[in-house]
Design a protein around this motif. Sequence first.
Motif, PDB file in Angstrom:
ATOM      1  N   ARG A  67     -51.517  27.346 -13.520  1.00 51.03           N
ATOM      2  CA  ARG A  67     -51.122  28.013 -12.264  1.00 51.03           C
ATOM      3  C   ARG A  67     -51.856  29.170 -12.060  1.00 51.03           C
ATOM      4  NH1 ARG A  67     -45.183  28.420 -14.287  1.00 51.03           N
ATOM      5  NH2 ARG A  67     -46.652  27.929 -15.907  1.00 51.03           N
ATOM      6  N   ILE A  68     -51.678  29.583 -10.658  1.00 51.40           N
ATOM      7  CA  ILE A  68     -52.489  30.835 -10.494  1.00 51.40           C
ATOM      8  C   ILE A  68     -51.543  31.937  -9.873  1.00 51.40           C
ATOM      9  CG2 ILE A  68     -54.109  31.786  -8.723  1.00 51.40           C
ATOM     10  CD1 ILE A  68     -55.654  30.953 -10.911  1.00 51.40           C
ATOM     11  N   GLU A  69     -51.764  33.170 -10.221  1.00 51.77           N
ATOM     12  CA  GLU A  69     -50.866  34.172  -9.517  1.00 51.77           C
ATOM     13  C   GLU A  69     -51.628  35.293  -8.976  1.00 51.77           C
ATOM     14  OE1 GLU A  69     -46.831  33.848 -12.102  1.00 51.77           O
ATOM     15  OE2 GLU A  69     -48.216  35.545 -12.435  1.00 51.77           O
ATOM     16  N   VAL A  70     -51.381  35.848  -7.730  1.00 54.72           N
ATOM     17  CA  VAL A  70     -51.954  36.990  -7.291  1.00 54.72           C
ATOM     18  C   VAL A  70     -51.442  38.161  -7.732  1.00 54.72           C
ATOM     19  CG1 VAL A  70     -52.380  37.844  -4.982  1.00 54.72           C
ATOM     20  CG2 VAL A  70     -52.399  35.443  -5.403  1.00 54.72           C
ATOM     21  N   GLU A  71     -52.314  39.284  -8.037  1.00 60.25           N
ATOM     22  CA  GLU A  71     -52.024  40.386  -8.788  1.00 60.25           C
ATOM     23  C   GLU A  71     -52.929  41.489  -8.527  1.00 60.25           C
ATOM     24  OE1 GLU A  71     -50.211  40.254 -12.709  1.00 60.25           O
ATOM     25  OE2 GLU A  71     -49.848  37.721 -12.646  1.00 60.25           O
ATOM     26  N   LEU A  72     -52.544  42.750  -9.032  1.00 65.06           N
ATOM     27  CA  LEU A  72     -53.318  43.695  -9.127  1.00 65.06           C
ATOM     28  C   LEU A  72     -53.386  44.285 -10.410  1.00 65.06           C
ATOM     29  CD1 LEU A  72     -52.521  45.986  -5.927  1.00 65.06           C
ATOM     30  CD2 LEU A  72     -54.703  44.678  -6.359  1.00 65.06           C
TER      31      LEU A  72
ATOM     32  N   GLY B  62     -57.938  53.192 -21.342  1.00 62.00           N
ATOM     33  CA  GLY B  62     -58.748  52.083 -21.361  1.00 62.00           C
ATOM     34  C   GLY B  62     -58.218  50.750 -21.247  1.00 62.00           C
ATOM     35  N   GLU B  63     -56.876  50.725 -21.403  1.00 65.08           N
ATOM     36  CA  GLU B  63     -56.319  49.368 -21.468  1.00 65.08           C
ATOM     37  C   GLU B  63     -56.165  48.770 -19.966  1.00 65.08           C
ATOM     38  OE1 GLU B  63     -53.144  47.989 -23.907  1.00 65.08           O
ATOM     39  OE2 GLU B  63     -52.804  50.224 -24.368  1.00 65.08           O
ATOM     40  N   ILE B  64     -56.251  47.858 -19.641  1.00 68.42           N
ATOM     41  CA  ILE B  64     -55.958  46.753 -18.537  1.00 68.42           C
ATOM     42  C   ILE B  64     -54.505  46.572 -18.370  1.00 68.42           C
ATOM     43  CG2 ILE B  64     -56.477  44.979 -16.999  1.00 68.42           C
ATOM     44  CD1 ILE B  64     -59.078  44.784 -18.651  1.00 68.42           C
ATOM     45  N   ILE B  65     -53.991  46.982 -17.623  1.00 68.85           N
ATOM     46  CA  ILE B  65     -52.382  46.445 -17.222  1.00 68.85           C
ATOM     47  C   ILE B  65     -52.304  45.565 -15.755  1.00 68.85           C
ATOM     48  CG2 ILE B  65     -50.029  47.254 -16.944  1.00 68.85           C
ATOM     49  CD1 ILE B  65     -51.474  48.279 -19.514  1.00 68.85           C
ATOM     50  N   LEU B  66     -51.955  44.399 -16.227  1.00 64.48           N
ATOM     51  CA  LEU B  66     -51.897  43.460 -15.272  1.00 64.48           C
ATOM     52  C   LEU B  66     -50.330  43.460 -14.750  1.00 64.48           C
ATOM     53  CD1 LEU B  66     -53.648  41.082 -13.838  1.00 64.48           C
ATOM     54  CD2 LEU B  66     -52.957  39.547 -15.579  1.00 64.48           C
ATOM     55  N   ALA B  67     -50.145  43.906 -13.421  1.00 63.41           N
ATOM     56  CA  ALA B  67     -48.886  44.307 -12.878  1.00 63.41           C
ATOM     57  C   ALA B  67     -48.023  43.457 -12.520  1.00 63.41           C
ATOM     58  CB  ALA B  67     -49.179  45.264 -11.941  1.00 63.41           C
ATOM     59  N   GLY B  68     -48.115  42.172 -12.577  1.00 61.78           N
ATOM     60  CA  GLY B  68     -47.343  41.083 -12.039  1.00 61.78           C
ATOM     61  C   GLY B  68     -47.884  40.690 -10.555  1.00 61.78           C
ATOM     62  N   SER B  69     -47.345  39.435 -10.135  1.00 60.28           N
ATOM     63  CA  SER B  69     -47.676  38.557  -9.051  1.00 60.28           C
ATOM     64  C   SER B  69     -46.790  38.996  -7.947  1.00 60.28           C
ATOM     65  CB  SER B  69     -47.635  37.240  -9.347  1.00 60.28           C
ATOM     66  OG  SER B  69     -47.975  36.410  -8.118  1.00 60.28           O
ATOM     67  N   PHE B  70     -47.526  38.975  -6.662  1.00 56.49           N
ATOM     68  CA  PHE B  70     -46.504  39.183  -5.493  1.00 56.49           C
ATOM     69  C   PHE B  70     -46.565  38.027  -4.731  1.00 56.49           C
ATOM     70  CE2 PHE B  70     -50.521  41.687  -5.326  1.00 56.49           C
ATOM     71  CZ  PHE B  70     -51.389  41.179  -4.071  1.00 56.49           C
ATOM     72  N   THR B  71     -46.963  36.653  -5.403  1.00 61.21           N
ATOM     73  CA  THR B  71     -46.591  35.355  -4.694  1.00 61.21           C
ATOM     74  C   THR B  71     -46.208  34.491  -5.502  1.00 61.21           C
ATOM     75  OG1 THR B  71     -48.943  34.684  -5.427  1.00 61.21           O
ATOM     76  CG2 THR B  71     -48.927  35.911  -3.315  1.00 61.21           C
ATOM     77  N   ARG B  72     -45.740  33.400  -5.194  1.00 57.82           N
ATOM     78  CA  ARG B  72     -45.186  32.559  -6.234  1.00 57.82           C
ATOM     79  C   ARG B  72     -46.457  31.836  -6.878  1.00 57.82           C
ATOM     80  NH1 ARG B  72     -41.942  28.491  -2.091  1.00 57.82           N
ATOM     81  NH2 ARG B  72     -44.211  28.926  -1.065  1.00 57.82           N
ATOM     82  N   PRO B  73     -46.312  31.386  -8.011  1.00 60.67           N
ATOM     83  CA  PRO B  73     -47.243  30.753  -8.817  1.00 60.67           C
ATOM     84  C   PRO B  73     -47.802  29.225  -7.881  1.00 60.67           C
ATOM     85  CG  PRO B  73     -45.387  30.231  -9.861  1.00 60.67           C
ATOM     86  CD  PRO B  73     -45.168  31.143  -8.879  1.00 60.67           C
TER      87      PRO B  73
END
Length: 261
Positions: free
Chosen positions: A104-109, A226-237
């Motif tokens: 599945r795909i999620e939309v994130e910053l 330097g770490e990348i933090i993927l902050a969580g989806s704001f849409t459903r998967p």
Amino acid sequence: MLPPDVIARIADELAEADRTHGVIPRITARYPDATIEDSYAIQGVWRDKNLAAGRRLVGRKIGLTSKAMQQATGITEPDYGVMFDDTVHRSGAEIETSRFSNVRIEVELAFVLREPLEGPDCTLDDALAAIDYAIPALEVLNSHIELEGRTIVDTISDNAAYGAMVLGEVRKRPDEIDLRWVPGVLSRNGEIEETGVAAGVLGHPATGVAWLANKFAQHGARLEAGEIILAGSFTRPMWVAAGDEVVCDYGPMGTVTCRFT
């Protein structure tokens, strides 16, 4: 807590499922008394074996930070996992579907840290001050545990269902844009499937970064520069399959695309 040999055995099961792209029975169905501490211990054993095998950690993913995702999963608190360098793709990438399970795909910053960040009293302002820039990202979910009836213990054990991420090209400092109002319009094969705005993630997408720093402080650790933090989806998967073309329009932060083969 579960005995160390049980934790190690479950970590081995998950590693084998990752290698074969398979799915294992729910941990909580077999060990109903397993705790969140057990699940992070399982994830930690799996992580350490990957590091010993030569993979390089580049950041962390945070999950279940929005109402959309909590309603989609039935899980009501955030979780986190690790991200390795070989899971990072650039916009336009072709991604082999067979490498993943329950894709599945999620939309994130995503956020890249300019300086270390540590709790236990980290605030949103602290997180914004430590962030170098934000970048739009798609997360590819990869679930090795049966989905029906799973709990947060199952999800955390499975590295928070992280598979890969696809990063865009536009970078914005937190003082350049109101990150709460970054949109996400997610399309599959030319049809819009999901929409949302980044404020859906805990009111501000960087709030999750502060949450993670405080969570790490409980274990005497911190987030590093330097770490990348993927902050969580704001849409459903959104489910995807081989042949699907995925495009997400982030408005002022550009578009991110990928194709599943």
